[in-house]
Design a protein around this motif. Sequence first.
Motif, PDB file in Angstrom:
ATOM      1  N   LYS A 208      32.168  43.109  43.654  1.00 19.76           N
ATOM      2  CA  LYS A 208      31.253  42.024  43.311  1.00 19.76           C
ATOM      3  C   LYS A 208      31.732  41.390  42.010  1.00 19.76           C
ATOM      4  O   LYS A 208      31.739  42.035  40.963  1.00 19.76           O
ATOM      5  CB  LYS A 208      29.827  42.548  43.151  1.00 19.76           C
ATOM      6  N   VAL A 209      32.149  40.132  42.092  1.00 18.44           N
ATOM      7  CA  VAL A 209      32.593  39.389  40.918  1.00 18.44           C
ATOM      8  C   VAL A 209      31.398  38.600  40.394  1.00 18.44           C
ATOM      9  O   VAL A 209      30.862  37.734  41.085  1.00 18.44           O
ATOM     10  CB  VAL A 209      33.748  38.429  41.258  1.00 18.44           C
ATOM     11  N   MET A 210      30.960  38.907  39.182  1.00 16.73           N
ATOM     12  CA  MET A 210      29.790  38.263  38.594  1.00 16.73           C
ATOM     13  C   MET A 210      30.227  37.369  37.438  1.00 16.73           C
ATOM     14  O   MET A 210      31.065  37.761  36.622  1.00 16.73           O
ATOM     15  CB  MET A 210      28.796  39.314  38.103  1.00 16.73           C
ATOM     16  N   VAL A 211      29.644  36.174  37.385  1.00 14.58           N
ATOM     17  CA  VAL A 211      30.016  35.206  36.353  1.00 14.58           C
ATOM     18  C   VAL A 211      28.767  34.778  35.593  1.00 14.58           C
ATOM     19  O   VAL A 211      27.775  34.355  36.193  1.00 14.58           O
ATOM     20  CB  VAL A 211      30.703  33.974  36.968  1.00 14.58           C
ATOM     21  N   GLU A 212      28.813  34.916  34.283  1.00 14.14           N
ATOM     22  CA  GLU A 212      27.773  34.389  33.401  1.00 14.14           C
ATOM     23  C   GLU A 212      28.162  32.979  32.967  1.00 14.14           C
ATOM     24  O   GLU A 212      29.289  32.759  32.515  1.00 14.14           O
ATOM     25  CB  GLU A 212      27.636  35.246  32.144  1.00 14.14           C
ATOM     26  N   VAL A 223      23.626  32.938  36.354  1.00 18.64           N
ATOM     27  CA  VAL A 223      24.551  33.943  36.870  1.00 18.64           C
ATOM     28  C   VAL A 223      24.831  33.617  38.332  1.00 18.64           C
ATOM     29  O   VAL A 223      23.920  33.281  39.088  1.00 18.64           O
ATOM     30  CB  VAL A 223      23.962  35.370  36.764  1.00 18.64           C
ATOM     31  N   ASP A 224      26.078  33.690  38.726  1.00 17.48           N
ATOM     32  CA  ASP A 224      26.444  33.563  40.135  1.00 17.48           C
ATOM     33  C   ASP A 224      27.481  34.630  40.444  1.00 17.48           C
ATOM     34  O   ASP A 224      28.080  35.216  39.531  1.00 17.48           O
ATOM     35  CB  ASP A 224      26.998  32.164  40.425  1.00 17.48           C
ATOM     36  N   TRP A 225      27.699  34.898  41.729  1.00 14.17           N
ATOM     37  CA  TRP A 225      28.637  35.961  42.089  1.00 14.17           C
ATOM     38  C   TRP A 225      29.295  35.677  43.429  1.00 14.17           C
ATOM     39  O   TRP A 225      28.850  34.838  44.209  1.00 14.17           O
ATOM     40  CB  TRP A 225      27.939  37.319  42.132  1.00 14.17           C
ATOM     41  N   ALA A 226      30.374  36.401  43.661  1.00 13.86           N
ATOM     42  CA  ALA A 226      31.109  36.344  44.924  1.00 13.86           C
ATOM     43  C   ALA A 226      31.563  37.759  45.255  1.00 13.86           C
ATOM     44  O   ALA A 226      31.689  38.607  44.368  1.00 13.86           O
ATOM     45  CB  ALA A 226      32.312  35.410  44.806  1.00 13.86           C
ATOM     46  N   PHE A 227      31.804  38.013  46.543  1.00 13.95           N
ATOM     47  CA  PHE A 227      32.229  39.340  46.985  1.00 13.95           C
ATOM     48  C   PHE A 227      33.646  39.286  47.541  1.00 13.95           C
ATOM     49  O   PHE A 227      34.016  38.345  48.251  1.00 13.95           O
ATOM     50  CB  PHE A 227      31.286  39.882  48.062  1.00 13.95           C
ATOM     51  N   LEU A 228      34.421  40.312  47.211  1.00 14.63           N
ATOM     52  CA  LEU A 228      35.748  40.514  47.780  1.00 14.63           C
ATOM     53  C   LEU A 228      35.720  41.813  48.576  1.00 14.63           C
ATOM     54  O   LEU A 228      35.235  42.835  48.081  1.00 14.63           O
ATOM     55  CB  LEU A 228      36.810  40.601  46.685  1.00 14.63           C
ATOM     56  N   PRO A 233      46.326  47.989  45.316  1.00 13.48           N
ATOM     57  CA  PRO A 233      47.028  47.941  44.026  1.00 13.48           C
ATOM     58  C   PRO A 233      48.042  46.799  43.983  1.00 13.48           C
ATOM     59  O   PRO A 233      48.828  46.614  44.915  1.00 13.48           O
ATOM     60  CB  PRO A 233      47.720  49.307  43.957  1.00 13.48           C
ATOM     61  N   GLY A 234      47.982  46.006  42.931  1.00 16.95           N
ATOM     62  CA  GLY A 234      48.885  44.877  42.775  1.00 16.95           C
ATOM     63  C   GLY A 234      48.463  43.620  43.505  1.00 16.95           C
ATOM     64  O   GLY A 234      49.088  42.566  43.336  1.00 16.95           O
ATOM     65  N   GLN A 235      47.397  43.682  44.293  1.00 24.89           N
ATOM     66  CA  GLN A 235      46.957  42.529  45.078  1.00 24.89           C
ATOM     67  C   GLN A 235      46.002  41.656  44.276  1.00 24.89           C
ATOM     68  O   GLN A 235      45.286  42.130  43.393  1.00 24.89           O
ATOM     69  CB  GLN A 235      46.261  42.999  46.357  1.00 24.89           C
ATOM     70  N   SER A 236      45.973  40.352  44.603  1.00 27.29           N
ATOM     71  CA  SER A 236      45.061  39.395  43.979  1.00 27.29           C
ATOM     72  C   SER A 236      44.344  38.599  45.060  1.00 27.29           C
ATOM     73  O   SER A 236      44.885  38.387  46.153  1.00 27.29           O
ATOM     74  CB  SER A 236      45.816  38.434  43.056  1.00 27.29           C
ATOM     75  N   GLN A 237      43.114  38.160  44.753  1.00 29.28           N
ATOM     76  CA  GLN A 237      42.352  37.302  45.651  1.00 29.28           C
ATOM     77  C   GLN A 237      41.594  36.270  44.836  1.00 29.28           C
ATOM     78  O   GLN A 237      41.261  36.496  43.669  1.00 29.28           O
ATOM     79  CB  GLN A 237      41.363  38.113  46.490  1.00 29.28           C
ATOM     80  N   SER A 238      41.298  35.140  45.489  1.00 27.75           N
ATOM     81  CA  SER A 238      40.566  34.057  44.840  1.00 27.75           C
ATOM     82  C   SER A 238      39.083  34.121  45.181  1.00 27.75           C
ATOM     83  O   SER A 238      38.681  34.738  46.168  1.00 27.75           O
ATOM     84  CB  SER A 238      41.132  32.704  45.272  1.00 27.75           C
TER      85      SER A 238
END
Length: 256
Positions: A208-212, A223-228, A233-238
């Motif tokens: 859960k990516v949370m942004v203030e 506050v809003d959020w997004a789920f991945l 390991p070593g991976q990235s997502q937008s």
Amino acid sequence: TLVANKGFGNMNMVKLQAEADMGGSSGNTVIGEESHRDIGLKVPATVLDIRIPVENKDGFIDTEDLAQISDAPTVREDGNSFSVEELRLFCSGPAWYLVGRLKNTGQHGAELTLVTWEVGGEDKEVLASAGGYVRFLNPGEIKPFKLMVPLRTDVTWCRLQVTPGFKAKLRPVELQGSAETYADRGAAYISLLGQVSNHGSERQDFIKVMVEFLDECGRLLDVDWAFLNYLDPGQSQSFTVYTPHLQTSRWQLYFD
């Protein structure tokens, strides 16, 4: 876990590393005698019970007043201790929102901490309620929350309650992220396009990516959020998040 502090024109990347022995089992321990109704877990009773003034249904609540309006002690014999660092009420359409920051001031990690918001009328009846879990907090760690109830004209009181779940070992921070403005919702919103990377050696699931969203004084606006689903390991997502609060001047990222 605070991982980035971003403003219009500057960037400050922060990585917090928990200093703990991470070997062996998870260390989760049941520490209470009551149950969360929805998941059936044994947990201790409420440790923080705050009556929130409702004279202004859209505005900041002075953090210096929070200790004075608390109806219950924040420290228990089992070591559970929490504090609410900031609160703000605001209305949007047919809904009423409460955003805030919860800090673990206890001696151990806190897993599945329940934050509940109740609003009621003159006869002390609960008219509406909302709740959500903060999945994990290391000692000293702060994470935001956001709750929503229907907007009603007959509300005369509201309260915020914090109920701990389990104590657990400290966890290292293995995720990093950042976000930039992203004009995909028009002039009525501030949208962010961000990226999260796993710098650890293990797969991370259901992130859960949370942004203030903060104003120029650093006060919490929204506050809003997004789920991945997962990050190897070593991976990235937008991810993308947004807010209608156009007075936003910077933002901070957390993971839960």
